[in-house]
Scaffold this active site. Structure first.
Site, short mmCIF file in Angstrom:
data_model
loop_
_atom_site.label_atom_id
_atom_site.label_comp_id
_atom_site.label_asym_id
_atom_site.label_seq_id
_atom_site.Cartn_x
_atom_site.Cartn_y
_atom_site.Cartn_z
N GLU A 3 0.82 -1.20 0.00
CA GLU A 3 0.00 0.00 0.00
C GLU A 3 0.86 1.26 0.00
OE1 GLU A 3 -3.15 0.47 -0.17
OE2 GLU A 3 -3.72 2.28 0.92
N ASP A 4 1.84 1.31 0.87
CA ASP A 4 2.56 2.56 1.10
C ASP A 4 3.86 2.69 0.31
OD1 ASP A 4 0.58 3.04 2.87
OD2 ASP A 4 1.75 2.63 4.68
#
Ligand code: MN
Length: 755
Positions: A99-100
């Site tokens: 995600e990051d």
């Protein structure tokens, strides 16, 4: 949760000091120390995952200034407490990497294998679900969450660990984000933890939610608990000593652990039962862990001999486990100083299940225990639940219907009832038939009369119980009254009723205002009010400017409520009409002013008892149909109806004549009216019953009884307020009372009456 992460863009900022690197290394070392249940090869795999994640998150910071990697490490550490396997731990370390940091699933498959990649992928998808309080979306989010969970229950466990750490560190995040995150946790994550049997996590999440949703309450409560514990420490030590020695005497090898209720559970108990902290009397408890199941029952017997049990508090969750697999014997005993103390008695395996629920599956894995079957029981309980939810999900295509089903499992505090079409509705505990009617539709609520439950007709205030199938009986003529507000529990029903009453009172005041203004206008020779439209509108607008009213309706309501005097407004209106050249009708003027015999046909306000809030009947003289009456326009309180011979009315008339208006009874009234009756009786056994039955046979319902002052020992005075149709009915009731044995006199009891 992206809301609690801080993600600066530059990956390798110059400020990344060696201190930060050290902090990361130190927290990983702490995690590593917990991994002694893994073999060397697996520990190495965990280390590789850490190195990869550390690199990926390089330069990112948490809100507290620590390197971002400390968060995945903390999440993995929670998973390690549950002894999740190596794949789960690696996924925990990598859970935010996709995600990051833009790491791809393929990359993860190549480096760490497809199991880890699938877990991280599942978590990433879960992360993207945006929860909202709107029901439809909540259902949809939950459905997705469930799908992720059904692929692999470990996804859910890592997610709960992730949420736990984010809640623990929520204090670092701006205050404006607290409410949203905490509410979401309370509504979604805590119930799932509970359902999966992760009681420690469940309670910790609830306590943390309270801490961030009601910071002040949380502080006061935890202080109060610490203080109370300090005060009770001697007593608790004594109890522990007595329990331990009694169990030893009985030949039991028991571990006695003190425990106290969670702050959240005490808080909800105080809220629900409206108690102060001092009145919550079961804060303390002990957990007794024993080797065998039979020991648990033996220990229970010992405890019940030691202290007095509180009736109705013995629960055997060993024979009948809770649906999340929890097993224990519960009992509450009255300890020293009359303090209630709860005891939970269980085996070691049950204890592990009680604390971590489904995670016990991993805790048990390499541990040979006597009763191995409970492991599989645990596992199958978790998967059975998931399977049943998946079945429901494939059967129901409507997301909110699905959510309704799921809530049955997640929120046991609600009551589940059915519509005639077998649609399930969740209502809060204590909700009534009327709440249910409003939950279906506000028009069903507004016209509800009663309901049919299991073939029986029940009143609107009947409380619902789970499983009820409810059919609401409606009538077009029924509408909400103020008393309905006391029947309902839900905010929805309450606000609907309030709104209806408000607009109703408004409409009634407007109608009354129009009648009063027409009456005044007629006495000045104009037949009726000009309509508020067309060419007449400009006339009204001038009148409104004069009175300072914002609208025509507001002016009428003000007249109806007595805030404005009708003849003055009428005078202004007539002025405008005359200016325009309209001519007053002299005959009408004469009729209105001098012929007071036939008032009804000339605009007197006609009353039938159905007027609602804008008309009140004075308590000083309690007018009844048949009495001659006058109406007094109070200051802002609407029309007060008095009997013409009422002394209060007479006094007001001499002071404030212009506030009086003509009123009369309608041909037929719609309800009964209260009247006072004073009965003097020969005192004796059952005399009240005799008088009451005499009133009942006169069809006069008693609405209030007051046992008045006793004249002498053998004579008593009874004061009643009874509901009668009219003056004649009151007279008939008095006559019947006078014929009743033991009754000496029966007279109307209000002031201003002298018959
Ligand atoms: Mn996270």
């Amino acid at each position: 949760m992206t809301t609690s992460h801080s993600l600066p863009n530059s990956k390798s900022s110059a400020s990344l000091s060696s201190a930060a690197a050290n902090a990361a290394a130190a927290s990983f070392a702490a995690l590593n120390a917990q991994l002694c249940y893994l073999d060397d090869a697996d520990r190495e795999r965990v280390r590789l995952a850490y190195r990869f994640a550390d690199e990926a998150h390089l330069g990112q910071m948490r809100k507290n200034g620590e390197p971002y990697i400390t968060h995945p490490i903390a999440v993995a550490a929670i998973c390690a407490k549950w002894r999740l396997d190596v794949n789960a731990l690696m996924a925990a370390l990598l859970h935010d990497a996709m995600e990051d940091c833009g790491v791809t699933k393929l990359e993860l498959v190549e480096k760490f294998g497809s199991t880890v990649a699938e877990l991280v992928d599942g978590l990433t998808k879960l992360e993207k679900i945006k929860f909202t309080s709107r029901e439809e979306n909540q259902a949809e989010s939950f459905r997705k969450m469930l799908l992720a969970m059904s692929r692999d229950i470990r996804v859910m466990l890592i997610k709960l660990a992730d949420r736990s750490h984010n809640m623990r560190t929520l204090g670092d995040v701006p205050r404006s984000k607290w409410a949203r995150t905490a509410t979401e946790t309370l509504e979604i994550h805590a119930p799932i933890a509970h359902r999966l049997g992760l009681n420690q996590t469940y309670q910790e999440l609830q306590d943390l939610c309270l801490r961030f949703l009601r910071p002040w309450r949380y502080q006061t409560l935890s202080k109060a608990m610490a203080k109370a514990k300090l005060r009770r420490v001697d007593m608790l030590d004594k109890v522990r000593y007595e329990v331990e020695s009694s169990l030893k005497e009985a030949g039991l090898n028991a571990k006695v652990v003190g425990r106290e209720k969670s702050i959240f559970s005490i808080y909800t108990k105080m809220e629900k039962k409206k108690l102060s902290f001092a009145h919550v009397n079961d804060i303390y408890g002990f957990r007794i862990v024993l080797p065998k199941i039979t020991d648990c029952y033996t220990a229970l017997g010992v405890l019940h001999q030691l202290y007095k049990p509180v009736p109705g508090r013995l629960k055997d969750y060993i024979a009948i486990p809770k649906n999340n697999g929890y097993q224990s014997l519960h009992t509450t005993l009255v300890g020293p100083a009359s303090i209630n103390i709860e005891f939970q008695t269980r085996t070691e395996e049950m204890d592990i299940v009680a604390e971590v629920g489904i995670a016990a599956h991993w805790l048990y894995k390499d541990k040979p225990v006597g009763n191995t079957s409970s492991t599989s029981v645990q596992e199958s309980l978790g998967t059975q639940w998931l399977q049943s939810l998946l079945d429901i999900q494939s059967e129901t295509h409507d997301a909110s219907e699905f959510w309704d089903h799921v809530k049955v499992d997640l929120f046991p505090d609600a009551v589940y009832v059915f519509t005639p079409k077998s649609k399930i509705l969740a209502m809060p505990r204590g909700a009534t038939v009327l709440d249910f009617a409003y939950a279906i539709h506000s028009s069903v609520g507004h016209h509800a009369v009663s309901a049919r439950i299991a073939g029986k007709v029940v009143p609107l205030k009947t409380e619902l119980t789970t499983g009820d199938s409810i059919e609401i009986i409606t009538s077009e003529s029924s509408s909400p009254g103020p008393i309905w507000l006391t029947y309902v529990r839900t905010a929805r029903a309450r606000s609907k009723i309030r709104h209806h009453l408000k607009t109703l009172a408004q409409t009634q005041s407007i109608e009354l205002g129009q009648i009063l203004l027409t009456q005044s206008l007629r006495s000045q020779g104009f037949e009726k009010l000009p309509p508020y439209k067309g060419s007449d509108k400009s006339i009204w607008d001038k009148v409104l400017r004069f009175t300072g009213s914002r609208s025509y309706d507001e002016l009428m309501a003000d007249i109806g409520l007595g805030k404005r005097i009708a003849p003055i407004v009428a005078g202004r209106l007539v002025g405008q009409l005359l200016d325009r050249g309209d001519k007053p009708d002299p005959l009408l003027m004469t009729l209105e002013r001098f012929d007071s015999q036939d008032q009804l046909s000339h605009g007197a306000v006609s009353l039938d008892g159905s007027e609602g809030g804008s008309v009140q009947y004075a308590v000083c003289c309690r007018p009844l149909p048949g009495d001659t009456i006058v109406g007094y326009l109070g200051h802002g309180e609407g029309l007060m109806v008095h009997r013409t011979d009422c002394q209060t009315a007479q006094r007001l008339l001499s002071k404030d004549r212009e506030r009086f208006i003509n009123v009369d009874w309608a041909e037929e009234t719609t309800r009964s009216f209260d009247t006072g009756i004073s009965v003097t009786v020969q005192n004796g056994k059952g005399v009240l019953a005799k008088v009451a039955s005499s009133l009942a046979s006169a069809e006069a319902d008693i609405s209030h009884i007051d046992m008045g002052t006793e004249h002498a020992h053998d004579i008593a005075e009874l004061n009643f307020v009874v509901a009668v149709r009219d003056r004649a009915h009151q007279q008939a009731t008095l006559d019947r009372l006078r014929r009743t044995a033991s009754v000496i006199t029966a007279i109307p009891s209000q002031t201003g009456v002298s018959d």
